[in-house]
Design an enzyme around this catalytic site. Sequence first.
Site, PDB file in Angstrom:
ATOM      1  N   GLY A 214     -49.506  -1.311 -25.927  1.00 22.06           N
ATOM      2  CA  GLY A 214     -50.704  -1.183 -26.769  1.00 22.06           C
ATOM      3  C   GLY A 214     -51.374  -2.538 -26.947  1.00 22.06           C
ATOM      4  O   GLY A 214     -52.605  -2.669 -26.871  1.00 22.06           O
TER       5      GLY A 214
ATOM      6  N   ASP B 236     -48.078 -13.900 -32.869  1.00 24.28           N
ATOM      7  CA  ASP B 236     -47.235 -13.364 -33.935  1.00 24.28           C
ATOM      8  C   ASP B 236     -48.200 -12.783 -34.937  1.00 24.28           C
ATOM      9  O   ASP B 236     -49.183 -13.433 -35.321  1.00 24.28           O
ATOM     10  CB  ASP B 236     -46.345 -14.439 -34.573  1.00 24.28           C
TER      11      ASP B 236
END
Length: 201
Positions: free
Chosen positions: A13, A71
Site C-alpha cells: 500500500g 517512519d
Amino acid sequence: MSDTIIFATSNEGKMKEVRMILSDLGMKVLSLKEAGIQADIVEDGKTFEENAIKKVNAIRPYTDGIILADDSGLEVDALDKKPGIYSARFMGEDTPYERKNQAIIDALKDVPDEKRTARFVCVIAAGMPDGTVRTTRGTIEGVIARKPAGEGGFGYDPIVYVPELHKTTAELTPEQKNEVSHRGKALRAMKEEIRSYQQKK
C-alpha cells in the site's frame, strides 16, 4: 543502481503511494522485496526521524544508490500522542488494524469532539550515494472518528476524519490522499531534496 531508489519497506500500500508521487523523477523505485534485500532493521529510536535514519543505515550496505525510508504514525492528543512511533507495533504487529482502530475509538468513547484531535506524522529519510542523509516531515491534522469509515488507504486511515474535507483519510481517492496526506507532503518535499542533490552532482 544510480537510476534506482530503494524504499525500505515491503508494504505494498505504501509503495503504491510512493511510486505515484515519485513517478516524475524518472527513476525506478523498488521495495526491499523487489530489490532482493533482507535486512534486519531495529526501530528503537525515540523519534520518527531517528527510526527513519536507522532504516536507511540498515540498507546502506546493500546499495550505492539512493535509499529512502519513512517512519510514520498516528498521534492522538487525548492519549498523550500515543501510539506515535509505536503505531505499527501498537497492540502487537500482527494485530489486525480493525482491532487497533476499534481500541482507539473505545479509549476515546467519553472524549468530546473538540478534544479528539489527532494527526498522522511522516518523516522520510534519504541516504544519498555520497553518504549524506536528509530528512523531511509531513503531517495531516484530523480528529478521531466515532466509527471507522471508508475502504481506501490502510492502517489507521478509516478512523482519522479530516474536518475540512468532511471525510476520513480512507474515504479519499488515492489522488486526493497523496495531495493532502502526511506521506504525500513529506515525499514531495523529499523529491525536491533529491532533485537538488542530483543538480549538484
